[in-house]
Design a protein around this motif. Structure first.
Motif, short mmCIF file in Angstrom:
data_model
loop_
_atom_site.label_atom_id
_atom_site.label_comp_id
_atom_site.label_asym_id
_atom_site.label_seq_id
_atom_site.Cartn_x
_atom_site.Cartn_y
_atom_site.Cartn_z
N GLU A 51 65.73 -131.52 58.23
CA GLU A 51 65.50 -132.89 58.70
C GLU A 51 64.02 -133.24 58.67
OE1 GLU A 51 66.33 -135.68 62.66
OE2 GLU A 51 66.89 -133.56 62.66
N LYS A 52 63.18 -132.28 59.07
CA LYS A 52 61.74 -132.54 59.12
C LYS A 52 61.15 -132.74 57.73
CE LYS A 52 57.38 -130.42 60.62
NZ LYS A 52 56.75 -129.29 61.35
N THR A 53 61.57 -131.89 56.79
CA THR A 53 60.95 -131.92 55.46
C THR A 53 61.65 -132.88 54.50
OG1 THR A 53 62.34 -130.08 54.69
CG2 THR A 53 60.21 -129.52 55.69
N GLY A 54 62.92 -133.20 54.80
CA GLY A 54 63.69 -134.00 53.86
C GLY A 54 64.07 -133.24 52.61
N ALA A 55 64.04 -131.92 52.69
CA ALA A 55 64.32 -131.08 51.51
C ALA A 55 65.78 -131.24 51.09
CB ALA A 55 64.03 -129.62 51.84
#
Length: 561
Positions: free
Chosen positions: A557-561
């Motif tokens: 969620e944080k990185t959008g990976a």
């Protein structure tokens, strides 16, 4: 990464023994040292206080001062180890020089020399000292060399280069356990070509040895050649005969391939006992092969007219796997006595909960909690199980009440406090989680699990990074090669912006243990440092290990990976 409380009913044997602690970085644990002189007493006390507080830099300085004042070889050795643990290479070199001048010798000194040479980038000197370790009589030397290579380098690539040169120069002792261990290290360092070379050497040196084939199968699995690995394992199974340990090792390799039915079939051919039956049942449950599990259940049920308590307990567990909850209850209730009866009562409560007979489940647990005939561990576990069932019911008030009652019965019990702390953390009540972990540390200042859990929680859920670092340093002092603690250390380094150092530690943690949370942490740091292709590799590895891991989901969620 907190050390979670998990109950594991079945554990498959591993092929390679756990790698030993790096001798030159073994914890600088509090312990007796030679009587210091008066001049060394003050810095020695200051060093010990700093060590206990997790301030490794201060501890390294004070212990070096004490070693200089005392002119004592044991104190110089201790100062060296603390400085190495603190990664203070300058003071480590000074302490090592003292240690050497005061008559230090032997494998421990050579290991420390090797670590410091590796840290300095002097690979020629490092090979010299590693060779001393590898050529020493017995097994202690090569095990220390293994520890230095697995934990002493700042960069796994450096470890791989050194190991490759040692293999090329013929320095690995002609002992199968040593070759298997270094082969395992090469796999952990993700060096497939080096693994191939080691396997070729082992095959030539130890022809016909089945465990060599296991290393080869492991290598094929790591290389993605799963069909070839299975073919080799099938041939090894035919050679295993009644060698129970070898069969379990083969089953473990099948387990790593995700081929649970093949693993069960290997175990089924050898000598059988309750542990083997339990392993087989667990494997069939993992493969969701209820047909085969039913056959095994019927075989065991018919095998004895009146099964003993251990077999009744096992049959109850198997009935649970098969969702035959009424039959499971009968087996558990048929455990008449012995130490198994308490486990049977706990399992009965779990079964009743599965049957939606929650009131009966909780009543049974409360009865066990109040049973004076039960041992304290079983009574305490009854509180822990009730709390877990309340959590499953999403009954947070009930869960909190259970912990309160458990702590009233077992004041400041570390297991209950630890479980409650994890519960508070799951519910985002970090202040209460911290309070419970600190209660543990008041009674047990060296409780490594609590130190690590609190340090990790502060690093992960707050901005109190320096405090977190000190707590994790204290845990790292006690267990420098514990993968959960190495992961926590890497994570807090990331949180304070020391990304390259964090990557070194997180890579090392993943080498020590393949774990979804560690892989997710490594992936996140790689992503934020711009190495997105490599990050995706570790995100995928984390997904395969545990797709629902909280750290993985947060990182994605944080990185959008």
């Amino acid at each position: 990464m907190p050390v979670a409380l998990r109950t594991q009913c079945f554990i498959l044997a591993a092929l390679l023994a756990a790698q030993p602690l790096a001798a030159a970085e073994k914890a600088a644990k509090p312990g007796p040292v030679a009587d210091p002189t008066a001049a060394s007493l003050e810095p020695l006390l200051a060093g010990e206080f700093a060590l206990q507080s997790g301030r490794l830099d201060e501890a390294a300085k004070s212990y070096l001062d004490a070693a200089r004042a005392a002119d004592d070889v044991a104190l110089a050795e201790r100062a060296t180890r603390i400085a190495l643990l603190a990664k203070d290479d300058k003071r480590a070199a000074e302490a090592l020089d003292l240690w050497r001048k005061q008559g230090g010798e032997g494998l421990n000194l050579a290991a420390a020399e090797a670590v410091l040479a590796i840290r300095r980038g002097d690979e020629r000197a490092a090979r010299k000292y590693l060779t001393q370790l590898l050529t020493a009589p017995g097994d202690s030397g090569w095990r220390q060399a293994l520890g230095v290579l697995s934990g002493g380098a700042r960069d796994p690539k450096q470890s791989a280069r050194l190991l490759e040169r040692l293999v090329k120069d013929g320095k690995i002792p002609n002992k199968l356990p040593a070759w298997l261990a270094f082969g395992g290290l090469a796999q952990g360092l993700e060096q497939p070509e080096l693994v191939e070379r080691i396997v070729a050497e082992v095959v030539e040196r130890f022809p016909g040895e089945a465990r060599v084939g296991l290393l080869r199968a492991s290598q094929l699995r790591e290389a993605g050649k799963e069909d070839e690995a299975r073919k080799l394992l099938a041939s090894l199974s035919e050679q295993a005969g009644n060698d129970r340990d070898l069969r379990r090792a083969i089953a473990d390799e099948y387990h790593r391939l995700g081929d649970y039915q093949a693993a069960e079939a290997v175990l089924a051919k050898g000598p059988q006992d309750d542990q083997t039956y339990a392993l087989r049942a667990a494997l069939l449950a993992q493969s969701e092969d209820k047909q085969s599990l039913t056959r095994l259940y019927d075989e065991l049920r018919a095998g004895a007219a009146q099964p003993d308590p251990q077999r009744r307990l096992l049959l109850g567990q198997m009935a649970e796997f098969l969702d035959r909850f009424d039959e499971a209850l009968e087996w558990y209730r048929g455990v008449p006595g012995g130490e198994q009866r308490w486990a049977a009562r706990l399992r009965s409560a779990n079964v009743l909960h599965e049957l939606d007979r929650d009131a009966e489940a909780y009543k049974l647990l409360r009865e066990l909690q109040a049973d004076a005939a039960a041992d304290d561990e079983s009574r305490r576990d009854a509180y822990l199980l009730e709390a877990a069932l309340r959590e499953k019911d999403k009954d947070q008030p009930g869960e909190s009440d259970v912990y309160a009652r458990g702590l009233a019965a077992f004041p400041d019990d570390p297991e209950i406090l630890y479980a409650r702390a994890l519960s508070w953390e799951r519910h985002d009540d970090i202040a209460r989680a911290e309070a419970d972990l600190r209660k543990i540390l008041v009674a047990e200042p060296d409780n490594v699990a609590a130190l690590n859990a609190l340090g990790y929680t502060l690093a992960d859920r707050t901005t109190r990074y320096q405090e977190a670092l000190q707590l994790i340093e204290r845990a790292r002092t006690a267990e420098p090669d514990n993968p959960a603690i190495v992961d926590s250390y890497g994570w807090v380094l990331y949180r304070i912006g020391r990304n390259e150092e964090a990557l070194v530690e997180l890579r090392r943690a993943l080498t020590l243990q393949k774990d979804a949370e560690i892989a997710a942490h490594l992936a996140e740091v790689l992503w934020v440092t711009g190495r997105k292709d490599e990050a995706r590799k570790y995100f995928e590895q984390s997904r395969k290990l545990d797709p629902d891991n909280r750290s993985l989901l947060r990182a994605l969620e944080k990185t959008g990976a």
